[in-house]
Design an enzyme around this catalytic site. Structure first.
Site, PDB file in Angstrom:
ATOM      1  N   LYS A 193      -5.371  37.157  -3.691  1.00 32.21           N
ATOM      2  CA  LYS A 193      -6.450  37.155  -2.702  1.00 32.21           C
ATOM      3  C   LYS A 193      -7.385  35.955  -2.906  1.00 32.21           C
ATOM      4  O   LYS A 193      -7.595  35.510  -4.039  1.00 32.21           O
ATOM      5  CB  LYS A 193      -7.238  38.456  -2.860  1.00 32.21           C
ATOM      6  CG  LYS A 193      -8.413  38.618  -1.919  1.00 32.21           C
ATOM      7  CD  LYS A 193      -9.152  39.902  -2.266  1.00 32.21           C
ATOM      8  CE  LYS A 193     -10.461  40.001  -1.506  1.00 32.21           C
ATOM      9  NZ  LYS A 193     -11.422  38.958  -1.870  1.00 32.21           N
ATOM     10  N   LYS A 236      -7.296  32.432  -8.773  1.00 33.91           N
ATOM     11  CA  LYS A 236      -5.980  31.782  -8.892  1.00 33.91           C
ATOM     12  C   LYS A 236      -6.094  30.397  -9.520  1.00 33.91           C
ATOM     13  O   LYS A 236      -5.339  30.048 -10.419  1.00 33.91           O
ATOM     14  CB  LYS A 236      -5.333  31.633  -7.507  1.00 33.91           C
ATOM     15  CG  LYS A 236      -4.929  32.925  -6.843  1.00 33.91           C
ATOM     16  CD  LYS A 236      -4.263  32.685  -5.514  1.00 33.91           C
ATOM     17  CE  LYS A 236      -5.177  32.009  -4.497  1.00 33.91           C
ATOM     18  NZ  LYS A 236      -6.344  32.809  -4.148  1.00 33.91           N
ATOM     19  N   LYS A 296      -8.876  23.532   0.765  1.00 33.69           N
ATOM     20  CA  LYS A 296     -10.126  23.184   0.077  1.00 33.69           C
ATOM     21  C   LYS A 296      -9.913  22.133  -1.004  1.00 33.69           C
ATOM     22  O   LYS A 296     -10.852  21.501  -1.455  1.00 33.69           O
ATOM     23  CB  LYS A 296     -10.741  24.445  -0.555  1.00 33.69           C
ATOM     24  CG  LYS A 296     -11.209  25.494   0.459  1.00 33.69           C
ATOM     25  CD  LYS A 296     -12.124  26.537  -0.159  1.00 33.69           C
ATOM     26  CE  LYS A 296     -11.486  27.320  -1.288  1.00 33.69           C
ATOM     27  NZ  LYS A 296     -10.330  28.180  -0.867  1.00 33.69           N
TER      28      LYS A 296
END
Lengths: 386, 270
Positions: B9, B14, B40
C-alpha cells in the site's frame, strides 16, 4: 522536423515485414491490431495473397480489450484458430496500440504455447519501424527456434538470405541468384524465405550451407545468428553487373577462411556533382552503386534502417525526412529510385525508375526488374527516356 | 542474480524497506541496482544522501531523444548501489504505467544488466498493481520474487490481499511469484495476530518483522538508511539478516524451458 513527409509515402511497416518474412514457412502470424488492418499486411503489401494461402490474421483488438486488458480473448481466439489450422508455429507481433498499452506479448505467447503445444513466439514490432526491422526480427526468431546443427558435405553450398516480395517483387529473383551461384560453383542449400517449397524444413537445414549470401538488410540479424551458432560466414551483397565478380570472390574467400564480409559503403555517401544517386534499401542500393558501369561516380541515399552495411553507424545513413531526400537528389546527373521519388526530384533531372514494392506497393509491381539477370548498360539505355 | 520486486500500500514503507535492503545487500558484498517505479521518484533518496538522480521520465520530458548512455539516468549511492528512478508524468495527466514500461525498455536497450552485471536487483513499485505498467516489474525477465510490505492496519492488509490476488492471475504467464511478507509494524492493536492470520490465509511466510523504530525516521531525516546512519542498531541487524536469507531464495521455476532466452533475443530484452 524528423521523418516528415509531405509528398512521399512511408515504407511498409515492421508488421508487414514480419508477415512477409514468414509467409511461406507454414506458420500462423497474428498481428495484434484493430479489425480491418489485415488488408494492409495481407493484400496491399503481399502479392502472394491471391495465389498462395498463408495464415496471416489480425487479433481484432477493440476498445474494451484495451480498457480491460482482455488478453484472454486474444489467447482463446489464437488457440482456437491454431487447433483448426494446425500451423507449424505461431508468431505474434504488435501494432502501435498494444505497444502503447504495454501488452505483454511474450507472456501471451507462453500461454498459447502451453495450451497448444505449438512453438509460439512474440516478435517485437510497433508499426512505426520499417519492414526491414520486422522481417529481420522474424527471421532471427525463426532461425533461433528451428535451425538445427547439420553436417555439411559435397561441393560448397550457399543459402540465399533476405528474399521477400517487399524488396524484390514477384520476379523470380531467387532463381536468378540461384543460377548465378551455381555458375560460380556453389549449390543452393536453402533460401530465406521466398520460393521455399519445403517451408520450415529449409530453415532446419540452414546450417548445412558453407556460406550465407545476404541479399537484403532484412536478413542481417539471422546471418549473424547463423554465424554465432553454426560458424557459417556471411557475405552481404546482390550479384548485379560488375559487382557480381567482387561478390563471387568474397563468397569463395568466406568459405576458405570462414570470414564474413558486411557491405562497405565507403565513398558512396558523398554527394557528387552530376553523379548518379541511388535511393533505396541499403544492400540493394550499395550493390547497384558498385556495379554501375561507366565513369560517372554513384552515391547512395538510404532512407531506411541501414542493416547489413559496414558503415551502419554513419549518421548520413538511416531514416530521414523528405527534405534530406530532396537535397540528396538536388545536384544529381541521374537518379535511380522508386518512381514515387520523382515527386520530390528537381524537374528535368534524369530519372531511372526502379520500383520498390515496400515503398510503392502494387503500383509498379509489374515493372520491377530482375537486375541480377541484366546487362546494366543495356538496362539503363532502354529505361532512360531519350 | 537475485531479482526482487517490492509491493504494498502507498505510504506503508516500501521505499524504506527497499533502500535498507539494498544497503544491506551492498554491505554483504553484493553489486546492487535499485529501480524506483513510482512517479514521485523518491525511492532511492536515502541511498543518495538526499541528492536525487534524474528520473528517466524527467530526462525524456526535457529532451527530444533517448539518453545515449546509462550515466545520464543513474547515480551511485551508499554501498555503490546503482540508483534509477522511472519517475512519471505530471500528476493528473499522462500514463505512469506506460512510463514504467518505457523505462524498462530503455534500460534494456542501454544494456543495463549486461553492463552492470548486478548480483541483486530491487524494483520498488508504486502501491497496488493498478494496470499493466505496474505489473511490468514482475514480468518474465525482470523480478522473480515479490515481497509484500504490510502493517496490521486494515487498508494495508486490504492492499496486500489485492496484490496477492493480482499476482495469482498471472500464474500462467510465468511472472514472478510472491516470496513472502515484510511486516512493517505500526503498533496497531493485535497487529501481530492480524499479520499471522493474513499469513495463514494466503500461505505466505512472514519473512521479517520490522518494529516501529525512531532510528529509521532519524536516519531518513539525515538522508540515510539505517545501514549507513546507524549500522550498529538492532533494526540494521534485522535488515542484514533478512538480506542474507533472501540471498538463499532459489531461482523461480519457469513454465517453459528457455522462454527467457527467446524474449531476450526477439528484442524484448537485451
Amino acid at each position: 522536423m524528423r521523418n516528415a513527409a509531405a509528398f512521399l509515402p512511408s515504407y511498409a511497416s515492421d508488421t508487414s515485414g514480419v508477415a512477409s518474412a514468414l509467409y511461406e514457412l507454414g506458420g500462423m502470424t497474428v498481428v495484434h491490431d484493430a479489425s480491418g488492418c489485415n488488408s494492409t499486411y495481407s493484400t496491399f503489401d503481399e502479392p502472394r495473397w491471391y495465389d498462395h494461402p498463408s495464415f496471416v490474421f489480425i487479433s481484432g483488438l477493440t476498445e474494451m480489450d484495451a480498457i480491460f486488458g482482455q488478453d484472454e480473448r486474444v489467447i482463446e481466439d489464437i488457440v482456437l484458430a491454431a487447433k483448426r489450422l494446425k500451423p507449424l508455429f505461431i508468431s505474434i507481433c504488435t501494432s502501435p496500440m498494444p505497444v502503447l498499452l504495454g501488452s505483454d506479448i511474450p507472456a501471451i505467447a507462453t500461454i498459447i504455447e502451453t495450451r497448444t503445444g505449438i512453438p509460439t513466439f512474440a516478435i517485437r514490432t510497433n508499426g512505426m519501424n520499417s519492414y526491414l526491422a520486422g522481417a529481420s526480427r522474424a527471421w532471427e526468431a525463426i532461425v533461433r527456434r528451428f535451425a538445427e546443427k547439420e553436417e555439411k558435405h559435397g561441393k560448397p553450398s550457399a543459402n540465399i538470405l533476405g528474399l521477400t516480395p517487399l524488396d524484390f517483387g514477384m520476379t523470380g529473383v531467387g532463381h536468378s541468384i540461384g543460377a548465378w551461384l551455381e555458375h560460380e560453383g556453389f549449390s543452393v542449400n536453402a533460401t530465406l524465405a521466398m520460393g521455399n517449397n519445403d517451408s520450415l524444413s529449409s530453415v532446419r537445414a540452414l546450417s548445412k550451407a558453407h556460406v550465407n549470401l545476404v541479399v537484403s538488410g532484412c536478413a542481417m540479424a539471422s546471418a549473424e545468428l547463423l554465424q554465432e551458432r553454426f560458424g557459417i560466414p556471411y557475405v552481404v551483397g546482390l550479384p548485379v553487373g560488375a559487382f557480381s565478380e567482387t561478390l563471387s570472390k568474397a563468397l569463395k574467400r568466406a568459405v576458405r577462411h570462414c570470414e564474413s564480409s558486411p557491405l562497405s559503403v565507403d565513398g558512396l555517401l558523398e554527394e557528387k556533382e552530376d553523379g548518379t544517386v541511388i535511393i533505396g534499401e541499403g544492400v540493394f542500393a550499395a550493390s547497384l552503386a558498385k556495379a554501375l558501369p561507366g565513369t560517372s561516380p554513384a552515391s547512395i541515399h538510404v532512407p531506411l534502417e541501414p542493416l547489413g552495411l559496414l558503415n551502419a553507424s554513419d549518421e548520413r545513413l538511416g531514416l530521414e525526412d523528405e527534405t534530406k531526400t530532396e537535397k540528396a537528389m538536388a545536384h544529381a546527373g541521374l537518379v535511380i529510385a522508386d518512381p514515387l521519388y520523382k515527386r520530390v526530384a528537381k524537374r528535368g533531372t534524369p530519372f531511372l525508375s526502379l520500383p520498390h514494392p515496400a515503398f510503392s506497393g502494387r503500383m509498379y509491381a509489374r515493372h520491377v526488374p530482375v537486375l541480377t539477370d541484366k546487362d546494366l548498360n543495356a538496362w539503363i539505355r532502354e529505361a532512360l527516356p531519350c | 542474480m537475485l531479482k526482487l520486486a517490492v509491493y504494498g500500500k502507498g505510504g506503508i514503507g516500501k521505499s524504506t524497506m527497499t533502500s535498507n535492503l539494498s544497503a544491506a545487500f551492498a554491505l554483504l558484498g553484493k553489486k546492487v541496482i535499485q529501480i524506483g517505479c513510482d512517479p514521485k521518484a523518491d525511492s532511492t533518496m536515502t541511498l543518495l544522501s538526499g541528492t536525487p538522480v534524474t528520473s528517466v521520465m524527467d530526462y525524456l520530458r526535457g529532451h527530444d531523444a533517448l539518453p545515449e548512455d546509462l550515466s545520464i539516468i543513474t547515480k551511485r549511492g551508499f554501498g555503490h548501489v546503482l540508483c534509477i528512478e522511472t519517475g512519471g508524468p505530471t500528476p493528473g495527466i499522462g500514463c505512469a504505467g506506460r512510463g514504467i514500461i518505457t523505462t524498462f525498455q530503455l534500460l534494456n536497450d542501454l544494456s543495463l544488466f549486461d553492463e552492470e552485471k548486478p548480483d541483486v536487483v530491487l524494483y520498488d513499485v508504486l502501491g497496488d498493481v493498478v494496470c499493466g505498467g505496474f505489473a511490468a516489474p514482475i514480468r518474465e525477465g525482470y523480478a522473480e520474487h515479490i515481497l509484500i510490505v504490510t502493517s496490521g492496519e486494515k487498508m494495508a492488509l486490504y492492499a496486500a490481499r489485492n496484490i496477492v490476488s493480482a499476482v495469482s492471475q498471472f500464474e500462467d504467464r510465468s511472472y514472478a511469484s510472491i516470496a513472502g511478507i515484510l511486516f512493517n509494524a505500526r503498533n496497531v492493536p493485535n497487529e501481530r495476530e492480524k499479520i499471522k492470520a493474513f499469513s495463514t490465509e494466503t500461505g505466505l511466510p512472514v519473512l521479517a518483522e520490522i518494529p516501529r523504530s525512531d532510528v529509521i525516521n532519524t536516519c531518513e531525516d539525515r538522508g540515510m538508511t539505517v545501514l549507513e546512519g546507524a549500522p550498529d542498531s538492532a533494526v540494521a541487524t534485522l535488515f542484514t539478516d533478512l538480506a542474507a536469507r533472501l540471498l538463499t531464495l532459489p531461482p523461480k521455476e519457469r513454465l517453459r524451458k528457455g522462454p527467457a532466452e527467446h524474449r531476450f533475443q526477439e528484442g524484448f530484452l537485451q
